[in-house]
Scaffold this motif. Structure first.
Motif, short mmCIF file in Angstrom:
data_model
loop_
_atom_site.label_atom_id
_atom_site.label_comp_id
_atom_site.label_asym_id
_atom_site.label_seq_id
_atom_site.Cartn_x
_atom_site.Cartn_y
_atom_site.Cartn_z
N GLU A 351 0.85 -0.76 -0.07
CA GLU A 351 -0.72 -0.41 0.61
C GLU A 351 1.56 1.32 0.15
O GLU A 351 1.50 1.47 0.82
CB GLU A 351 -0.46 0.17 1.46
N TYR A 352 0.48 2.07 -0.66
CA TYR A 352 1.29 3.12 -1.31
C TYR A 352 0.80 4.26 0.26
O TYR A 352 -0.61 4.61 -0.85
CB TYR A 352 1.29 4.14 -2.33
N THR A 371 -3.59 10.11 2.15
CA THR A 371 -4.27 8.69 1.70
C THR A 371 -5.13 7.89 2.95
O THR A 371 -6.10 7.51 2.39
CB THR A 371 -3.72 8.33 0.71
N ILE A 378 -4.61 3.92 -3.56
CA ILE A 378 -3.96 3.45 -4.45
C ILE A 378 -3.86 2.81 -5.58
O ILE A 378 -2.77 2.00 -4.74
CB ILE A 378 -2.62 5.03 -4.11
N ILE A 387 -0.27 11.73 -7.92
CA ILE A 387 -1.46 12.26 -7.13
C ILE A 387 -1.91 13.18 -6.97
O ILE A 387 -0.85 14.32 -6.60
CB ILE A 387 -1.06 10.54 -5.63
#
Length: 445
Positions: A351-352, A371, A378, A387
């Motif tokens: 996960e970013y 986020t 993402i 982004i």
């Protein structure tokens, strides 16, 4: 019935470019005496009734002080007329009318005589003048030994005790201490209520709003706005905000993009050297569990640095964009703001998590989010991506702020964390104090 009537006043000065200073130079180099006529006032007209107070505001060099000097008859207009009924008292320049080698007491007599008082009248007022100035122990000392604040005290004390019908003041109160300034304005209110007409030149818009019935904003020698003081002050401040914004934009446009890119390359080069031993170029992993040695590498992160992280994902660029999508570092608070964060994937993570924050120059966090907090997932990128973050209206008051950007993994381990990515300026019409602008209203119950 008006006490002051200023009608279509124009005033010009000769501006020499290379004027000879000595008699010899003036004879030998006659063509050096080239000059141009510079019009400082270009048609000023207004009237003032008895007992009114008016504030003259505007930028430096707009003609405020020149107009006041014309009203005191220190100089005369090239066109137009100025009519003032009654005795005029003025505070134009610090120490004007004072003799440096004479004592304070002697200067009181000299200065008051200039305003038209007889010796007998001055004798009757002498005690009040000295008492108001609070200079009893220094009154027989030469005024050359006085500080600027003492000069102002003595000059003001004389000016308010000459039975004037009109009082003209040019910024002189700015040199006094806080207590004496308050005392002066209390006295000015008393004089105003007694029917004396007052004209004040000042850069302090709060004084204009609180003390003056009317105001005139002089813009480049002409009247930009006149009328009720609050209305004029708002127009002036809006103009100054717009000018400040346009000036910052113009300055920003002059920045060479090649120089900016060169600076970024230097930062990237320096940072790459510092993390060279941390990052190993391996095939992209499909899962966070396949990344070996992450706990060991976390120990190598220098959290005290301005930029730190493992760089499995790195931020290659971040840009602030205005409502038109143009890159900028000057933002209007009432317009839409966007932040574009460009990134490059060195090792794919599960996960970013991208984050951003606004900080004061003192490092105080104003706002921050990411986020993960906003529940945004993402999609994975094999190489690089971008982004975007949007704000409809930036609720910050005018000032300079810091943008912070970062990317971490789902556990908060920093991949690329920029504490002080860039500075940006905010222009806001709100005159409140503090950091943020909050929509509000008052209601009288």
């Amino acid at each position: 019935m008006s006490v002051i009537n200023v009608n279509n006043v124009h005033k010009k000065f000769k501006v020499y470019y290379d004027k000879g200073q000595t008699f010899k130079e003036k004879l030998l180099f006659k063509n050096r005496n080239y000059y141009e006529d510079r019009w400082v006032l270009k048609g000023i007209s207004f009237e003032l009734e008895k007992g009114e107070a008016i504030g003259l505001i505007g930028e430096n060099g707009c003609g405020k002080s020149t107009l006041l000097k014309l009203m005191t008859r220190i100089m005369y207009p090239d066109e137009g007329t100025i009519e003032i009924k009654g005795r005029v008292s003025s505070l134009i320049e610090l120490g004007a009318g004072f003799h440096a080698d004479m004592s304070g007491r002697e200067n009181i007599y000299t200065n008051a005589a200039i305003f038209g008082l007889t010796k007998k009248e001055i004798d009757s007022r002498l005690h009040d003048i000295i008492e108001f100035s609070e200079l009893e122990e220094f009154i027989d000392n030469p005024v050359r030994t006085y500080s600027s604040g003492m000069y102002m005290r003595l000059a003001f004390s004389v000016a308010i005790n000459v039975d004037a019908d009109v009082l003209l003041i040019d910024e002189i109160l700015a040199v006094g201490d806080a207590n004496f300034q308050a005392k002066c304005f209390d006295k000015l209110r008393e004089l105003k209520n007694s029917g004396i007409t007052i004209v004040i030149v000042t850069h302090d818009t709060n004084i204009v709003e609180k003390f003056c019935n009317k105001a005139i904003w002089i813009n480049d020698g002409k009247i930009g706005e006149s009328g009720i003081s609050t209305k004029v002050v708002d127009a002036y401040l809006n103009f100054m905000n717009t000018k400040k914004y346009d000036g910052m934009i113009e300055k920003q446009e002059k920045v060479n993009s090649n120089e900016v890119h060169h600076e970024i390359e230097i930062i990237e080069s320096e940072y790459n050297e510092s993390v060279e031993k941390t990052i190993k170029k391996e095939p992209v992993a499909d899962n966070i569990a396949e990344i070996s040695g992450i706990e060991t590498e976390k120990d190598k992160i220098d959290y005290s640095a301005n930029r730190f992280g493992l760089r499995y994902i790195e931020i290659t660029n971040a840009e602030i964009r205005n409502k038109d999508g143009i890159k900028t570092t000057v933002v209007k608070s009432d317009e839409k703001l966007g932040i574009d964060i460009y990134y490059q994937v060195n090792k794919k993570l599960d996960e970013y998590v991208f984050g951003m924050g606004f900080y004061t120059l003192d490092g105080i966090c104003i706002f921050g989010t990411n986020t993960q907090i906003d529940r945004l997932v993402i999609p994975h990128s094999n190489n690089k991506g971008k982004i975007r973050f949007f704000i409809d209206k930036l609720p910050l008051l005018s000032g300079k702020y810091i943008l912070q950007v970062a990317v971490v993994d789902r556990n908060g381990t920093p991949m690329d964390f920029y504490r002080d990515y860039c500075h940006f300026d905010v222009i806001n019409k709100d005159r409140s104090v503090g950091i943020v602008s909050i929509n509000h209203k008052w209601e009288i119950v």
